[in-house]
Motif scaffolding. Structure first.
Motif, short mmCIF file in Angstrom:
data_model
loop_
_atom_site.label_atom_id
_atom_site.label_comp_id
_atom_site.label_asym_id
_atom_site.label_seq_id
_atom_site.Cartn_x
_atom_site.Cartn_y
_atom_site.Cartn_z
N GLY A 148 -33.53 14.46 2.17
CA GLY A 148 -34.93 15.66 3.09
C GLY A 148 -34.42 17.01 1.69
O GLY A 148 -35.82 17.63 2.02
N GLY A 149 -32.77 17.36 1.04
CA GLY A 149 -33.14 18.82 1.18
C GLY A 149 -34.03 19.18 -0.53
O GLY A 149 -34.79 19.96 -0.82
N ALA A 150 -34.53 17.93 -1.18
CA ALA A 150 -35.13 17.41 -2.82
C ALA A 150 -36.34 17.69 -2.24
O ALA A 150 -36.54 18.58 -2.51
CB ALA A 150 -34.54 16.52 -3.49
N VAL A 151 -36.24 16.97 -1.41
CA VAL A 151 -38.10 17.11 -0.72
C VAL A 151 -38.36 18.69 -0.38
O VAL A 151 -39.55 18.94 -0.54
CB VAL A 151 -38.32 16.13 0.08
N PHE A 177 -31.10 18.32 8.50
CA PHE A 177 -30.36 19.17 8.06
C PHE A 177 -29.95 19.57 6.67
O PHE A 177 -29.94 20.90 5.83
CB PHE A 177 -28.42 18.71 8.46
N GLY A 178 -30.03 18.63 5.73
CA GLY A 178 -30.20 18.80 4.38
C GLY A 178 -31.68 19.16 3.83
O GLY A 178 -31.60 19.94 3.20
N GLY A 179 -32.79 19.21 4.87
CA GLY A 179 -33.78 20.17 4.61
C GLY A 179 -33.59 21.21 4.76
O GLY A 179 -34.76 22.31 3.71
N THR A 180 -32.95 21.76 5.58
CA THR A 180 -32.83 23.06 5.35
C THR A 180 -31.69 23.65 5.06
O THR A 180 -31.68 24.65 4.14
CB THR A 180 -32.69 23.68 7.08
N ALA A 181 -30.75 23.25 5.04
CA ALA A 181 -29.04 23.43 4.00
C ALA A 181 -28.78 23.62 2.90
O ALA A 181 -28.84 23.83 1.85
CB ALA A 181 -28.11 22.65 4.92
N ILE A 182 -29.75 22.09 2.66
CA ILE A 182 -29.83 22.19 0.78
C ILE A 182 -31.68 22.34 0.39
O ILE A 182 -31.24 22.85 -1.07
CB ILE A 182 -29.63 20.33 0.61
#
Length: 407
Positions: free
Chosen positions: A257-260, A312-317
């Motif tokens: 999610g963070g990478a995308v 969480f990953g999409g925002t915090a990462i």
């Protein structure tokens, strides 16, 4: 040099290899522990040493980039990482400490060097997207380490696995050499390397109100990001009853999610033209996601846990690309490396101190859930601060442009 493809491909490759080199060590730790006598849990201390050295190295990167060129500095970073992995392969405890310092010295200057390259080769209207694409090298490197290193360990042992990643770093040094003449054309061989010039990155960051604001916020963003990566699996296994495999899949979902999201946020920032507002919304969203993650219980459906993990990953990462692009925009001409190095000192400090603070909160009896809620508060405050500043800046700009429009 307006063509961004070659600079982007070069910086993305370097970022991926350096990130892979750093993540390789904790992945190797369980296999190396029986032979070296060093518990795998000590990988956390190793990573803290890496980021401590990286924080210091980021401060000295600006003058080095100006004197030797961003590509040459990137090549030196790859060599430092290769040497650090060679120290790991030795199996010697004292050399493990040297390895952490070398890997940190290689990791710290890579982002300022790549920012210097991309700031001069990227059109302003595409800067957040290009920087976000380059920053996907961090999760890509981590994914490569997680996917390849265990197989390499089974095939050749942990020592050879470390050396093979070191060889990959050295091959990348050769790969980047043809681009050096064009991308390092602005270097100044006469640039002095004195103590005053090495303090330049912090001077640029602290002396500019907007840069200072972003840097301070990045401390809390990075602290929350590392708290997500470091403790989500433990939180899920202890408090929701998930197996280690399922909890690991939730962390993978957060990383993907963070990478995308890095690319999506970058494109949105460029299209909207308000990167500070985008960062403000992201900060509030990552705080909300952290609170939601803190509420995980055994009654939560797996699909909902996965959805929150992705958010969480999409925002915090996912915030890094927009942040670095805005730092480069605010930097004086030709000083993107200095400004990025100074700002990253605060970011790395968040990486360095965030997990220990989280650990203290848990040790004081709050539990993982409450700890996530507590570390979410500074991010939300930063988000409101950024949005308030963005609104004030927009109102000020409208007042300045008002008479011109009436004319």
């Amino acid at each position: 040099m307006r063509n961004t493809l070659a600079p982007l491909a070069t910086t993305l490759t370097v970022q991926s290899l350096v990130s892979m080199a750093v993540v390789t060590v904790p992945v190797l730790a369980p296999a190396a522990a029986p032979e070296t006598g060093v518990p795998a849990s000590y990988a956390g201390i190793f990573i803290a040493l890496v980021y401590g050295a990286g924080m210091t190295a980021s401060l000295v990167s600006g003058p080095l980039v100006q004197r030797f060129g961003a590509i040459r500095v990137s090549q030196a970073c790859l060599v430092a990482c290769a040497l650090g992995l060679a120290c790991i392969a030795s199996g010697s405890l004292p050399l493990f400490i040297v390895s952490a310092l070398l890997l940190g010295a290689g990791y710290g200057p890579v982002t300022p060097a790549s920012s210097h390259i991309l700031a001069k080769s990227t059109p302003p209207e595409r800067m957040a997207l290009i920087f976000s694409l380059k920053q996907t090298g961090v999760p890509i490197g981590g994914a490569l380490a997680g996917a390849l290193i265990p197989t390499l360990v089974l095939w050749s042992g942990w020592r050879m696995s470390a050396l093979l990643v070191a060889v990959a770093c050295m091959i990348t040094v050769i790969f980047t050499q043809p681009f050096r003449k064009a991308l390092d054309s602005d270097r100044d061989p006469a640039k002095p390397l004195v103590v005053a010039s090495l303090a330049g990155p912090l001077r640029y960051t602290l002396g500019n109100r907007d840069l200072r604001r972003l840097a301070l916020c990045s401390f809390f963003f990075a602290a929350l990001q590392l708290s997500l990566v470091s403790f989500l699996v433990t939180h899920l296994t202890l408090n929701t009853g998930l197996t280690l495999v399922h909890a690991g899949l939730m962390l993978m979902a957060a990383q993907v999610g963070g990478a995308v999201a890095r690319v999506i946020w970058g494109a949105l920032s460029d299209r909207w033209g308000r990167p500070t507002s985008v960062l403000g919304f992201m900060a509030i969203a990552m705080g909300a996601a952290a609170v939601a993650a803190g509420c995980f219980t055994a009654q939560w459906p797996l699909a909902l846990i996965a959805l929150v993990s992705v958010a969480f990953g999409g925002t915090a990462i996912g915030w890094n690309g927009v942040y670095l692009a805005q730092v480069a925009r605010l930097a004086p001409p030709g000083k993107a490396g200095d400004a990025t190095g100074g700002a990253l000192a605060f970011t790395y400090a968040g990486v360095l101190f965030g997990p220990p603070i989280f650990t203290l909160l848990v040790g004081w009896g709050t539990g993982y859930g409450v700890a996530y809620m507590l570390v979410a508060i500074p991010s939300v405050v930063c988000g409101l601060w950024l949005l308030g500043h963005a609104r004030s800046a927009a109102e000020h700009k409208e007042k300045e442009l008002g008479p011109m429009e009436n004319d």
